[in-house]
Design a protein around this motif. Structure first.
Motif, mmCIF file in Angstrom:
data_model
loop_
_atom_site.group_PDB
_atom_site.id
_atom_site.type_symbol
_atom_site.label_atom_id
_atom_site.label_comp_id
_atom_site.label_asym_id
_atom_site.label_seq_id
_atom_site.Cartn_x
_atom_site.Cartn_y
_atom_site.Cartn_z
ATOM 1 N N PRO A 1 0.867 -1.305 -0.149
ATOM 2 C CA PRO A 1 0.038 -0.030 0.008
ATOM 3 C C PRO A 1 0.786 1.255 -0.071
ATOM 4 N N ALA A 2 2.069 1.199 0.694
ATOM 5 C CA ALA A 2 2.770 2.467 0.786
ATOM 6 C C ALA A 2 3.310 2.723 -0.708
ATOM 7 N N GLY A 3 4.236 1.776 -1.457
ATOM 8 C CA GLY A 3 4.621 1.885 -2.679
ATOM 9 C C GLY A 3 3.701 2.335 -3.640
ATOM 10 N N LEU B 1 8.958 -1.298 -8.561
ATOM 11 C CA LEU B 1 9.600 -2.868 -8.626
ATOM 12 C C LEU B 1 9.439 -3.597 -7.520
ATOM 13 N N GLU B 2 8.598 -4.592 -7.838
ATOM 14 C CA GLU B 2 8.208 -5.590 -6.627
ATOM 15 C C GLU B 2 8.890 -7.009 -6.417
ATOM 16 N N ARG B 3 9.261 -7.492 -5.554
ATOM 17 C CA ARG B 3 10.076 -8.791 -5.364
ATOM 18 C C ARG B 3 9.085 -10.063 -5.673
ATOM 19 N N ASP B 4 7.975 -9.699 -5.329
ATOM 20 C CA ASP B 4 6.883 -11.176 -5.242
ATOM 21 C C ASP B 4 6.389 -11.416 -6.699
ATOM 22 N N CYS C 1 -0.937 -10.002 7.267
ATOM 23 C CA CYS C 1 -1.680 -8.778 7.626
ATOM 24 C C CYS C 1 -3.049 -9.457 8.145
ATOM 25 N N ALA C 2 -3.688 -8.957 9.491
ATOM 26 C CA ALA C 2 -4.900 -9.491 9.917
ATOM 27 C C ALA C 2 -6.069 -8.729 8.975
ATOM 28 N N GLU C 3 -5.803 -7.702 8.392
ATOM 29 C CA GLU C 3 -6.761 -7.247 7.271
ATOM 30 C C GLU C 3 -7.946 -6.040 7.733
ATOM 31 N N GLY C 4 -7.717 -5.896 8.964
ATOM 32 C CA GLY C 4 -8.605 -4.747 9.545
ATOM 33 C C GLY C 4 -8.199 -3.291 9.442
ATOM 34 N N VAL C 5 -9.242 -2.857 8.858
ATOM 35 C CA VAL C 5 -9.113 -1.186 8.584
ATOM 36 C C VAL C 5 -10.502 -0.765 8.824
ATOM 37 N N GLU D 1 -9.687 -8.287 1.909
ATOM 38 C CA GLU D 1 -9.057 -9.338 0.870
ATOM 39 C C GLU D 1 -7.601 -8.707 0.413
ATOM 40 N N ARG D 2 -6.523 -8.495 1.500
ATOM 41 C CA ARG D 2 -5.556 -7.780 1.029
ATOM 42 C C ARG D 2 -4.910 -8.216 -0.334
ATOM 43 N N ARG D 3 -5.179 -9.285 -0.799
ATOM 44 C CA ARG D 3 -4.375 -9.722 -2.043
ATOM 45 C C ARG D 3 -5.179 -9.011 -3.153
ATOM 46 N N ASN E 1 13.560 -8.085 -7.870
ATOM 47 C CA ASN E 1 14.063 -8.063 -6.496
ATOM 48 C C ASN E 1 15.311 -6.848 -6.487
ATOM 49 N N VAL E 2 14.891 -5.760 -5.913
ATOM 50 C CA VAL E 2 15.921 -4.918 -5.817
ATOM 51 C C VAL E 2 17.135 -5.308 -4.843
ATOM 52 N N VAL E 3 18.542 -5.117 -5.513
ATOM 53 C CA VAL E 3 19.659 -5.636 -4.813
ATOM 54 C C VAL E 3 20.322 -4.679 -4.475
ATOM 55 N N GLY F 1 6.338 4.141 4.672
ATOM 56 C CA GLY F 1 5.666 2.765 5.270
ATOM 57 C C GLY F 1 6.274 2.264 6.087
ATOM 58 N N ASP F 2 5.940 0.908 6.383
ATOM 59 C CA ASP F 2 6.751 -0.022 7.164
ATOM 60 C C ASP F 2 8.245 0.382 7.093
ATOM 61 N N ALA F 3 8.764 0.434 6.024
ATOM 62 C CA ALA F 3 10.181 0.963 6.091
ATOM 63 C C ALA F 3 10.497 1.889 6.615
ATOM 64 N N GLY G 1 -1.834 -1.304 13.652
ATOM 65 C CA GLY G 1 -2.579 -0.956 12.420
ATOM 66 C C GLY G 1 -1.504 -0.166 11.432
ATOM 67 N N GLY G 2 -1.241 -0.536 10.388
ATOM 68 C CA GLY G 2 -0.562 0.322 9.380
ATOM 69 C C GLY G 2 -1.121 0.505 8.087
ATOM 70 N N VAL G 3 -1.982 -0.216 7.525
ATOM 71 C CA VAL G 3 -2.398 0.109 6.175
ATOM 72 C C VAL G 3 -2.574 1.485 5.801
ATOM 73 N N VAL G 4 -3.916 2.001 6.826
ATOM 74 C CA VAL G 4 -4.083 3.488 6.413
ATOM 75 C C VAL G 4 -3.106 4.452 6.681
HETATM 76 C C1 LIG Z 1 0.505 -10.270 11.388
HETATM 77 C C2 LIG Z 1 0.417 -8.818 10.937
HETATM 78 C C3 LIG Z 1 -0.871 -8.395 11.116
HETATM 79 C C4 LIG Z 1 -1.300 -6.998 10.707
HETATM 80 N N1 LIG Z 1 -2.758 -6.537 10.770
HETATM 81 C C5 LIG Z 1 -2.999 -5.289 10.377
HETATM 82 C C6 LIG Z 1 -4.342 -4.985 10.431
HETATM 83 O O1 LIG Z 1 -5.223 -5.571 10.881
HETATM 84 N N2 LIG Z 1 -4.395 -3.675 10.048
HETATM 85 C C7 LIG Z 1 -3.499 -3.052 9.564
HETATM 86 O O2 LIG Z 1 -4.016 -1.669 9.150
HETATM 87 N N3 LIG Z 1 -2.446 -3.140 9.485
HETATM 88 C C8 LIG Z 1 -1.972 -4.372 9.973
HETATM 89 N N4 LIG Z 1 -0.626 -5.144 9.675
HETATM 90 C C9 LIG Z 1 0.200 -3.805 9.286
HETATM 91 C C10 LIG Z 1 0.393 -3.808 7.909
HETATM 92 O O3 LIG Z 1 0.186 -5.049 7.192
HETATM 93 C C11 LIG Z 1 1.514 -3.164 7.173
HETATM 94 O O4 LIG Z 1 1.625 -1.790 7.953
HETATM 95 C C12 LIG Z 1 1.384 -2.876 5.907
HETATM 96 O O5 LIG Z 1 1.217 -3.904 4.851
HETATM 97 C C13 LIG Z 1 2.695 -1.802 5.379
HETATM 98 O O6 LIG Z 1 2.478 -1.382 4.215
HETATM 99 P P1 LIG Z 1 3.858 -1.379 3.227
HETATM 100 O O7 LIG Z 1 3.584 -0.898 1.794
HETATM 101 O O8 LIG Z 1 4.732 -0.177 4.046
HETATM 102 O O9 LIG Z 1 4.839 -2.608 3.394
HETATM 103 P P2 LIG Z 1 4.149 -4.021 2.704
HETATM 104 O O10 LIG Z 1 2.856 -4.269 2.700
HETATM 105 O O11 LIG Z 1 5.025 -5.152 3.504
HETATM 106 O O12 LIG Z 1 4.916 -4.126 1.192
HETATM 107 C C14 LIG Z 1 6.416 -4.148 1.088
HETATM 108 C C15 LIG Z 1 6.397 -4.576 -0.256
HETATM 109 O O13 LIG Z 1 7.899 -4.363 -0.619
HETATM 110 C C16 LIG Z 1 8.179 -5.699 -1.327
HETATM 111 N N5 LIG Z 1 9.639 -5.527 -1.107
HETATM 112 C C17 LIG Z 1 10.682 -5.675 -0.126
HETATM 113 N N6 LIG Z 1 11.710 -5.706 -0.436
HETATM 114 C C18 LIG Z 1 12.104 -5.598 -2.046
HETATM 115 C C19 LIG Z 1 13.014 -5.462 -2.726
HETATM 116 N N7 LIG Z 1 14.301 -5.562 -2.182
HETATM 117 N N8 LIG Z 1 12.780 -5.395 -3.857
HETATM 118 C C20 LIG Z 1 11.525 -5.354 -4.410
HETATM 119 N N9 LIG Z 1 10.309 -5.236 -3.559
HETATM 120 C C21 LIG Z 1 10.695 -5.411 -2.321
HETATM 121 C C22 LIG Z 1 7.833 -6.724 -0.522
HETATM 122 O O14 LIG Z 1 7.699 -7.983 -1.317
HETATM 123 C C23 LIG Z 1 6.177 -6.166 -0.160
HETATM 124 O O15 LIG Z 1 5.189 -6.374 -1.404
HETATM 125 C C24 LIG Z 1 -0.324 -6.347 10.260
HETATM 126 C C25 LIG Z 1 1.019 -6.843 10.161
HETATM 127 C C26 LIG Z 1 1.234 -7.911 10.358
HETATM 128 C C27 LIG Z 1 2.794 -8.416 10.347
#
Ligand SMILES: Cc1cc2nc3c(=O)[nH]c(=O)nc-3n(C[C@H](O)[C@H](O)[C@H](O)COP(=O)(O)OP(=O)(O)OC[C@H]3O[C@@H](n4cnc5c(N)ncnc54)[C@H](O)[C@@H]3O)c2cc1C
Lengths: 397, 55
Positions: A15-17, A34-37, A46-50, A95-97, A119-121, A275-277, A287-290
């Motif tokens: 979501p951040a990217g 660029l996405e690794r997966d 993620c528990a997927e609650g927002v 459904e986060r997917r 995969n960014v290296v 984001g999480d980074a 909660g991180g998504v929002v």
């Molecule tokens: C168990 C669990 C439950 C959670 N439950 C909730 C919830 O209920 N509600 C909520 O709001 N938040 C929840 N969170 C937090 C939430 O999932 C995250 O805060 C959110 O996904 C962060 O988004 P992001 O885009 O920063 O990171 P991510 O969603 O982690 O995305 C990062 C992406 O970067 C990719 N990546 C990493 N390294 C590289 C690389 N070198 N090259 C290319 N791609 C790369 C990864 O594959 C990934 O797709 C939960 C987290 C966990 C672990």
């Protein structure tokens, strides 16, 4: 076609990217993500609650990625007493997917190019300046140039480290998690549940987020410094065996949530972290998504402005930091010091907290009502909470 | 540090707490560079599936 050069390269399509990429592209920047997966959103850690109000500014609500609508939260204290909270606004279990992919589709509509299985290296540096990224794709190492890198690579982030930013969090500032998606349950689809206590989930909580009336994400997060002897899986298995002895696990996932304040440095010349980074999660709820989408919108807009002005120095990019602090960053700091208090909460305190919740009629529930009850019943607890506000205000100066 | 790849879920929790940047993740694998590792044991302590051990 992949070009050799873009204004902005975004690493990670969570979501951040995807939100940062979209808001940069809307304002005219050329953006590669660029996405690794193999697919955005997979695996779902993620528990997927927002909340409805949280995501609605970023995407039109679509049934395709909503598993269930939540109207009630049930809190259960260590002594087994429960309180119900209504009236906290509508929530969803996603459904986060599908949700993450939908966000990428929106970005693509605005001109963002996405490559999966990339995969960014490493960073390309010239004269110590970041000039692009290296990535592995189809068995080859490729290079792409850019003026600005946006690192949205999640908790496991390394891009920031390559730029010389300290991103490691302490053990107490990470929640280590396990989650099962369970089938064969009998649940109220509109109610999410939380279980607290030092025997149940030290320094964190167990959650039940229903995806239907028969299935749910059931998981646990415990504070990293308390997880050495007995890990999250052992706690969760105990809980599940007791509460859902006949359930089937259809999905298992491990992961972690950073529960610190935002990193000290989230920008440097030619790079921003988001984001999480950047550790932008709500430290109390996890909660991180929002939160990360809010940060990403700011980052994307500042990135586009940088492109227009041709200024990619930290001095200019700091605008993102300032706006983030004003929007949610400062609040996150307060939440972080409150979380420190929760880490030391005794079971008795948790019991009290649920008792206060019980005193408030469910449909009248609000944080303010909770505070009022809590001040009456446990002044010491409220003093601690008040102190965190004071402490963080002083730190802000 | 040694990783049991049969247990590891490639979740990246270890990377977040590594002060030395000794851990590398790809889509398929997590690896620890024992030349850089400072033996702080942070990764071993937080690994949600206890897939890391000393050695
Ligand atoms: C168990 C669990 C439950 C959670 N439950 C909730 C919830 O209920 N509600 C909520 O709001 N938040 C929840 N969170 C937090 C939430 O999932 C995250 O805060 C959110 O996904 C962060 O988004 P992001 O885009 O920063 O990171 P991510 O969603 O982690 O995305 C990062 C992406 O970067 C990719 N990546 C990493 N390294 C590289 C690389 N070198 N090259 C290319 N791609 C790369 C990864 O594959 C990934 O797709 C939960 C987290 C966990 C672990």
């Amino acid at each position: 076609m992949i070009k050799d050069r873009y204004d902005v390269v975004v690493v990670g399509a969570g979501p951040a990217g995807s939100v940062a990429a979209r808001f940069a592209a809307v304002e005219g920047a050329t953006v590669l993500m660029l996405e690794r997966d193999r697919e955005p959103g997979i695996p779902v850690r993620c528990a997927e609650g927002v909340s409805h109000n949280g995501i609605e500014p970023f995407i039109d609500i679509d049934k395709r990625w909503i598993a269930s609508q939540i109207d009630i939260a049930k809190l259960t204290s260590p002594n087994g007493e429960s309180a119900f909270m209504h009236n906290n606004g509508v929530g969803y279990v996603l459904e986060r997917r599908i949700f993450d992919t939908a966000l990428c589709e929106l970005a693509a509509e605005k001109g963002v190019q996405l490559i999966t299985k990339a995969n960014v290296v490493g960073l390309i540096k010239k004269n110590d300046k970041i000039r692009g990224v290296k990535f592995r794709y189809m068995g080859e190492t490729k290079e792409v140039e850019c003026d600005l890198v946006i690192a949205a690579d999640g908790t496991e982030s390394r891009v920031g480290r390559w730029a010389g930013i300290k991103t490691a969090v302490s053990l107490r500032d990470i929640d280590t998690c396990v989650q099962y998606t369970l089938a064969g349950l009998d649940l109220k689809r509109n109610t999410c549940e939380f279980y607290f206590g030092n025997e149940v989930s030290p320094g964190g909580y167990i959650w039940i987020f229903p995806k239907s009336d028969k299935t749910a994400n059931v998981g646990i997060g415990i504070a990293g410094h308390l997880s050495h002897k007995k890990g999250p899986k052992e706690y969760l298995d105990e809980f599940v065996n007791k509460r859902f002895p006949n359930a089937t696990i259809t999905y298992t996932v491990y992961g972690s949530v950073p529960t610190s304040a935002t990193l000290k440095d989230i920008v440097k010349d030619n790079i921003m972290l988001v984001g999480d980074a950047a550790r932008q999660v709500n430290p109390i709820t996890g909660g991180g998504v929002v939160q990360v989408m809010v940060a990403a919108r700011i980052a994307g807009r500042v990135a586009a402005e940088a492109v227009k002005k041709g200024s990619f120095q930290a001095k200019f990019l700091k605008k993102y930091r300032r706006e983030w602090d004003k929007t949610l960053g400062n609040t996150q700091k307060v939440m972080h010091s409150m979380k420190e208090k929760f880490l030391f909460m005794t079971d008795e305190r948790f019991n009290n907290l649920v008792k206060f919740c019980q005193k408030i009629p469910a449909e009248k529930f609000s944080l303010k009502a909770l505070f009022t009850e809590a001040v009456k019943g446990d002044p010491k607890l409220m003093l601690d909470v008040a102190k965190s506000f004071v402490v963080s205000k002083m730190k802000l100066k | 540090m040694k990783i049991n790849h049969e247990l590891c879920d490639i979740c990246g929790t270890c990377v977040a707490v590594c002060p030395a940047d000794a851990i590398i993740v790809s889509e398929y694998k997590v690896e620890i560079d024992n030349h850089i590792c400072t033996n702080c044991l942070n990764c071993l302590k937080v690994c949600p599936i206890k897939a890391i051990r000393e050695g």
